[in-house]
Scaffold this motif. Structure first.
Motif, PDB file in Angstrom:
ATOM      1  N   GLY A  20     -14.673  -3.203  65.570  1.00 20.81           N
ATOM      2  CA  GLY A  20     -15.681  -3.908  64.790  1.00 20.81           C
ATOM      3  C   GLY A  20     -17.083  -3.684  65.318  1.00 20.81           C
ATOM      4  N   TYR A  21     -17.250  -3.702  66.630  1.00 20.29           N
ATOM      5  CA  TYR A  21     -18.574  -3.485  67.217  1.00 20.29           C
ATOM      6  C   TYR A  21     -19.073  -2.073  66.928  1.00 20.29           C
ATOM      7  N   ILE A  22     -18.191  -1.096  67.088  1.00 22.41           N
ATOM      8  CA  ILE A  22     -18.585   0.294  66.823  1.00 22.41           C
ATOM      9  C   ILE A  22     -18.953   0.473  65.357  1.00 22.41           C
ATOM     10  N   LEU A  23     -18.127  -0.077  64.458  1.00 19.61           N
ATOM     11  CA  LEU A  23     -18.450   0.040  63.037  1.00 19.61           C
ATOM     12  C   LEU A  23     -19.750  -0.675  62.702  1.00 19.61           C
ATOM     13  N   GLY A  24     -19.943  -1.850  63.252  1.00 20.18           N
ATOM     14  CA  GLY A  24     -21.162  -2.593  62.964  1.00 20.18           C
ATOM     15  C   GLY A  24     -22.403  -1.953  63.542  1.00 20.18           C
ATOM     16  N   ARG A  25     -22.300  -1.452  64.746  1.00 18.32           N
ATOM     17  CA  ARG A  25     -23.476  -0.887  65.420  1.00 18.32           C
ATOM     18  C   ARG A  25     -23.802   0.524  64.947  1.00 18.32           C
ATOM     19  N   ALA A  26     -22.784   1.373  64.835  1.00 18.56           N
ATOM     20  CA  ALA A  26     -23.048   2.786  64.560  1.00 18.56           C
ATOM     21  C   ALA A  26     -23.087   3.105  63.068  1.00 18.56           C
ATOM     22  N   VAL A  27     -22.234   2.455  62.288  1.00 18.72           N
ATOM     23  CA  VAL A  27     -22.088   2.878  60.899  1.00 18.72           C
ATOM     24  C   VAL A  27     -22.756   1.912  59.934  1.00 18.72           C
ATOM     25  N   GLY A  28     -22.595   0.629  60.136  1.00 19.00           N
ATOM     26  CA  GLY A  28     -23.244  -0.330  59.251  1.00 19.00           C
ATOM     27  C   GLY A  28     -22.286  -1.370  58.702  1.00 19.00           C
TER      28      GLY A  28
END
Length: 99
Positions: A20-28
């Motif tokens: 979730g953090y990676i998706l939220g931070r890197a992708v949107g």
């Protein structure tokens, strides 16, 4: 036995939170929302389908109790981690000026 369940829940919370953090931070926001919706749909499928009489033996064998255990102890903490840490990732993304 309780310790094992708590450890499993912690691991899935961590895995869901990292994704979730990676998706939220890197992708949107949109991929994060899609990921959370898919996890929520899997939880509902494992809990609701056996209750309404759908044969779910192909998922985890004939054990509908096992379906509830997977939904509660694995997928639910994963969804919670994805939502909480995904929101943190979105906040960091917004703070960095990417969206």
């Amino acid at each position: 036995m309780v310790l094992v369940i708590v450890l499993v829940m912690a691991v899935y919370f961590g895995v869901g939170g990292i994704v979730g953090y990676i998706l939220g931070r890197a992708v949107g926001r949109l991929p994060l929302v899609i990921f959370c919706l898919l996890l929520g749909a899997a939880i509902l499928a494992l809990l609701v389908l056996p209750a309404i009489g759908v044969n779910t033996s192909a998922i985890l064998g004939d054990d509908t109790r096992g379906n509830r255990i997977v939904a509660y102890s694995a997928l639910s903490p994963g969804l919670a981690g994805a939502v909480l840490l995904g929101a943190l990732g979105l906040r960091q993304r917004r703070r960095a000026g990417k969206g």
